[in-house]
Design a protein around this motif. Structure first.
Motif, PDB file in Angstrom:
ATOM      1  N   ALA A  74       0.828  -1.209   0.000  1.00 47.38           N
ATOM      2  CA  ALA A  74       0.000   0.000   0.000  1.00 47.38           C
ATOM      3  C   ALA A  74       0.862   1.258   0.000  1.00 47.38           C
ATOM      4  N   ASP A  75       1.969   1.240   0.742  1.00 46.09           N
ATOM      5  CA  ASP A  75       2.815   2.432   0.827  1.00 46.09           C
ATOM      6  C   ASP A  75       4.173   2.112   0.214  1.00 46.09           C
ATOM      7  N   LEU A  76       4.232   2.052  -1.091  1.00 48.26           N
ATOM      8  CA  LEU A  76       5.448   1.663  -1.810  1.00 48.26           C
ATOM      9  C   LEU A  76       6.558   2.690  -1.648  1.00 48.26           C
ATOM     10  N   ALA A  77       6.234   3.955  -1.661  1.00 47.40           N
ATOM     11  CA  ALA A  77       7.245   5.016  -1.574  1.00 47.40           C
ATOM     12  C   ALA A  77       7.988   4.955  -0.254  1.00 47.40           C
ATOM     13  N   SER A  78       7.284   4.710   0.851  1.00 43.75           N
ATOM     14  CA  SER A  78       7.960   4.673   2.151  1.00 43.75           C
ATOM     15  C   SER A  78       8.854   3.433   2.249  1.00 43.75           C
ATOM     16  N   GLU A  79       8.438   2.321   1.663  1.00 46.38           N
ATOM     17  CA  GLU A  79       9.279   1.117   1.691  1.00 46.38           C
ATOM     18  C   GLU A  79      10.537   1.290   0.857  1.00 46.38           C
ATOM     19  N   TYR A  83      14.418   1.246   2.216  1.00 42.07           N
ATOM     20  CA  TYR A  83      15.439   0.372   1.620  1.00 42.07           C
ATOM     21  C   TYR A  83      16.679   1.178   1.248  1.00 42.07           C
ATOM     22  N   ASP A  84      16.469   2.359   0.653  1.00 44.40           N
ATOM     23  CA  ASP A  84      17.608   3.210   0.284  1.00 44.40           C
ATOM     24  C   ASP A  84      18.376   3.667   1.518  1.00 44.40           C
ATOM     25  N   ALA A  85      17.679   3.902   2.612  1.00 42.76           N
ATOM     26  CA  ALA A  85      18.330   4.389   3.822  1.00 42.76           C
ATOM     27  C   ALA A  85      19.047   3.284   4.582  1.00 42.76           C
ATOM     28  N   SER A  86      18.686   2.042   4.343  1.00 37.66           N
ATOM     29  CA  SER A  86      19.309   0.949   5.091  1.00 37.66           C
ATOM     30  C   SER A  86      20.763   0.783   4.684  1.00 37.66           C
TER      31      SER A  86
END
Length: 127
Positions: A74-79, A83-86
């Motif tokens: 549902a919230d693809l942008a936050s996921e 991932y980029d921040a990990s």
């Protein structure tokens, strides 16, 4: 006595060479192997066919279940931002360099090896 035997032998040879006899029936040679083969074929009785002989040997086929289409979260942008921040796994960062890595660094390391490969080969002098 020997002369009479000689005359009869010569006479028999003359009649045998002059008169050819033809037989209308084929030679009575029989092939023993063929006779045995035919006898066994005629005597063969096929085993009776068993009904449902395949039961227990053949498995029934069932179609596999139809796979479901993947659903987007549902919230693809936050996921994606998470991932980029990990950071890469901590195991890779904290791994101690091995003894081979120390020897490689002392000799110049991978960078020196790659520079050696990229360097131009000097032309050899002509003889």
């Amino acid at each position: 006595m020997s002369s009479t035997i000689l005359r009869r032998a010569v006479g028999a040879a003359r009649t045998a060479s002059c008169a050819r006899t033809f037989s209308s029936s084929p030679a009575a040679r029989k092939d023993i192997v063929q006779e045995l083969y035919l006898k066994e074929i005629k005597a063969y009785k096929a085993p009776p066919a068993v009904k449902d002989a395949h039961v227990g040997v053949v498995k029934s086929y069932t179609m596999p279940p139809v796979p479901k289409a993947p659903a987007l979260p549902a919230d693809l942008a936050s996921e994606l931002s998470a991932y980029d921040a990990s950071e890469p796994s901590a195991v890779e960062k904290k791994a101690a360099p091995s003894a081979d890595a120390h020897a490689e660094l002392a000799d110049g390391g991978a960078e020196a090896f790659l520079e050696l490969l990229e360097a131009d080969v000097p032309p050899e002098g002509h003889h």
